[in-house]
Design an enzyme around this catalytic site. Structure first.
Site, PDB file in Angstrom:
ATOM      1  N   LEU A  98       0.819  -1.219   0.000  1.00  0.00           N
ATOM      2  CA  LEU A  98       0.000   0.000   0.000  1.00  0.00           C
ATOM      3  C   LEU A  98       0.849   1.263   0.000  1.00  0.00           C
ATOM      4  O   LEU A  98       0.446   2.293  -0.534  1.00  0.00           O
ATOM      5  CB  LEU A  98      -0.926   0.011   1.224  1.00  0.00           C
ATOM      6  N   GLY A  99       2.029   1.188   0.615  1.00  0.00           N
ATOM      7  CA  GLY A  99       2.879   2.369   0.663  1.00  0.00           C
ATOM      8  C   GLY A  99       4.060   2.153   1.585  1.00  0.00           C
ATOM      9  O   GLY A  99       4.113   1.198   2.363  1.00  0.00           O
ATOM     10  N   GLY A 101       7.177   4.390   4.069  1.00  0.00           N
ATOM     11  CA  GLY A 101       7.512   5.650   4.716  1.00  0.00           C
ATOM     12  C   GLY A 101       8.731   5.502   5.583  1.00  0.00           C
ATOM     13  O   GLY A 101       9.460   4.489   5.504  1.00  0.00           O
ATOM     14  N   GLY A 102       8.975   6.498   6.418  1.00  0.00           N
ATOM     15  CA  GLY A 102      10.172   6.491   7.258  1.00  0.00           C
ATOM     16  C   GLY A 102      10.173   5.406   8.299  1.00  0.00           C
ATOM     17  O   GLY A 102      11.236   4.971   8.756  1.00  0.00           O
ATOM     18  N   GLY A 113       8.466   2.320   7.988  1.00  0.00           N
ATOM     19  CA  GLY A 113       8.409   0.992   7.409  1.00  0.00           C
ATOM     20  C   GLY A 113       7.477   0.969   6.209  1.00  0.00           C
ATOM     21  O   GLY A 113       7.218   2.003   5.590  1.00  0.00           O
ATOM     22  N   VAL A 151       3.673  -0.564   4.477  1.00  0.00           N
ATOM     23  CA  VAL A 151       2.317  -0.985   4.812  1.00  0.00           C
ATOM     24  C   VAL A 151       1.797  -1.869   3.686  1.00  0.00           C
ATOM     25  O   VAL A 151       1.870  -1.501   2.505  1.00  0.00           O
ATOM     26  CB  VAL A 151       1.385   0.229   5.012  1.00  0.00           C
ATOM     27  N   LYS A 210       1.491  -2.869   9.083  1.00  0.00           N
ATOM     28  CA  LYS A 210       2.686  -2.025   9.042  1.00  0.00           C
ATOM     29  C   LYS A 210       3.866  -2.847   9.520  1.00  0.00           C
ATOM     30  O   LYS A 210       3.867  -3.371  10.640  1.00  0.00           O
ATOM     31  CB  LYS A 210       2.515  -0.784   9.907  1.00  0.00           C
ATOM     32  N   ASP A 226       2.112  11.815  14.241  1.00  0.00           N
ATOM     33  CA  ASP A 226       2.282  11.950  12.784  1.00  0.00           C
ATOM     34  C   ASP A 226       0.924  12.099  12.100  1.00  0.00           C
ATOM     35  O   ASP A 226       0.666  11.474  11.076  1.00  0.00           O
ATOM     36  CB  ASP A 226       3.038  10.741  12.228  1.00  0.00           C
TER      37      ASP A 226
END
Length: 478
Positions: free
Chosen positions: A13-14, A16-17, A19, A21, A35, A129
């Site tokens: 799904l995506g 980031g910083g 980890g 998802v 996640k 966040d």
């Protein structure tokens, strides 16, 4: 990666910083979002223990507007946490598609996010966040995602590389400075989210370091926010955490706004947007506070009253006062520039011409600050009485107030605050012209040119309400 625990991975799904998802499916065909934490954090045994504690707390978080945590494995090679998969566009994608939400949708989003944060904070968690990409507009209302992990990741990063977790432009000044983070940081992020949802950016765009600098040192740009919401957003974006409203105070303010807008004959500032879209459905209404206790002459022995506090009330200086200040400064700058020019032509002493030019420059700088600064206001909330601009409130806590005096005259109300401690206005504090301190334990507030913001009642009514709630003695004269 084909499986995570007992879950079959469907797709990424995506990332980031913290980890990555993944969308995954359980044995009973339920969809979850998992996640997976990055390997460098998993190498720290202290991280795993903190992660375990945070996940247990996150599992207890309920509420209408969060995604339930359903499973986790802190002992996996790469620790992971699974939450219910919420289908729908993110707030970021919706704003990109439509450019901005309507005024009515922004008020409903404020209430939803405040209720979600209240549920998260109730269990000792801080999101850290909150941003448009972490808010999903589901069919039954917005949901806040990705809580319960940021704290442990942040603590680990601070012990390794000194980097602060969060998204530049949405994290609070205390996060940017590496200071202690509380729920007030989430309220700051909520204010930045509302600016983004209105089609703007509170602190502009650019490199993360530049955004962090603006968050700490510059005032937010709220020009895209509808006027009815602007004071609330400015309060959320106060630099000082103690000057920000709590999620419960935001809910009270949203409820008061909704009640006033629904009242017959009320001149509401919110445009009627028609029935809200399903993904912007409002939260259930909050119950009204119980009646205040009697005998206001006696102070309670407990540190805080058990009854819910009255709704946040704000009062701004009338625009004419600000306009006169600007006009006075413009006239001063023009006069000093004229003196410098005439003096140079008339061959005045060089030092006199330089003095006029420097004075014009300094007065011009003050004028620019006046044009760009947040306006002075008076705020009543559960903490006390605040004076000054939203980002630099001078707060007089209720437990320091001995008595209040209301002096009513046609068209205005004077408020005199008598303190139980000696608290003169701080040296260098740019206090409003309508406030004076004499003697040091008495502060006089002249309110003739203060007007209520949004649905706030007249100041004397708010003072009476808060005084009854705190059992502070009020004397009145006319």
């Amino acid at each position: 990666m084909e499986r995570i625990g007992d879950y079959v991975v469907l797709r990424l799904l995506g990332s980031g910083g913290m980890g990555s998802v993944y969308l995954a499916r359980s044995r009973s065909e339920r969809l979850v979002a998992i996640k997976v934490i990055r390997p460098e954090y998993a190498a720290d045994p202290r991280f795993r223990e903190r992660f375990r504690q945070e996940v247990e707390a996150a599992r207890k978080v309920g509420g209408f507007h969060t995604a339930a945590v359903v499973d986790a494995d802190p002992d996996a090679v790469q620790p992971w946490m699974a939450s219910a998969y919420i289908e729908g566009p993110t707030l970021q994608a919706e704003v990109a598609r439509r450019e901005r939400l309507s005024e009515g949708e922004l008020w409903r989003l404020t209430a939803v996010l405040a209720e979600a944060l209240a549920a998260i904070h109730r269990h000792g968690l801080v999101h850290r966040d909150l941003k448009p990409s972490n808010i999903v507009l589901a069919s039954d209302g917005p949901r806040v995602l990705d809580f319960g992990v940021a704290r442990v990741v942040e603590e680990t990063r601070l012990t390794t590389d000194g980097v602060v977790v969060g998204t530049a432009g949405f994290h609070s000044p205390e996060q940017a400075l590496g200071r202690a983070v509380t729920g007030a940081s989430d309220v700051f992020a909520l204010g930045a989210v509302l600016v983004a949802a209105s089609g703007g950016s509170a602190f502009g765009h650019g490199e993360p370091t530049a955004l962090m600098f603006r968050v700490v040192h510059e005032e937010p740009d709220v020009s895209t926010v509808p006027p009815s919401l602007r004071p609330l957003v400015l309060a959320c974006l106060a630099k000082d955490p103690s000057g920000r409203p709590t999620p419960l105070e935001l809910l009270d303010l949203c409820a008061a706004h909704a009640g006033a807008a629904a009242a017959p004959g009320h001149d509401a500032t919110v445009v009627d947007d028609g029935p809200p879209p399903a993904h912007m459905a409002p939260p259930p209404p909050r119950a009204a506070p119980p009646p205040s206790r009697t005998d206001p002459s006696q102070r309670p022995t407990e540190t805080a009253p058990p009854n819910p506090s009255p709704a946040l009330a704000m009062y701004l200086v009338d625009r004419s006062v600000w306009f006169l200040q600007v006009l006075r400064n413009v006239a001063g700058v023009a006069g000093l520039v004229a003196l410098a020019v005439v003096g140079a032509q008339a061959q005045w002493p060089a030092w006199l011409v330089v003095v006029c030019a420097v004075a014009a420059f300094l007065l011009g700088v003050r004028l620019l600050g006046l044009l760009g600064a947040a306006k002075d206001n008076l705020t009543l909330n559960s903490r006390g009485i605040g004076l000054g601009p939203p980002n630099n409130l001078l707060v007089m806590p209720w437990n320091e107030i001995r008595s209040l005096e209301l002096n009513r005259r046609p068209g205005w109300t004077d408020l005199t605050v008598r303190l139980s401690v000696v608290r003169s206005l701080p040296t260098g504090y740019h206090h409003p012209s309508w406030v004076r301190s004499d003697p040091a334990d008495v502060i006089h507030i002249r309110t003739r040119r203060l007007t209520p913001v949004g649905t706030a009642p007249q100041l004397d009514a708010s003072v009476q309400t808060f005084a009854r709630w705190q059992r502070i003695r009020v004397t009145e004269s006319q």
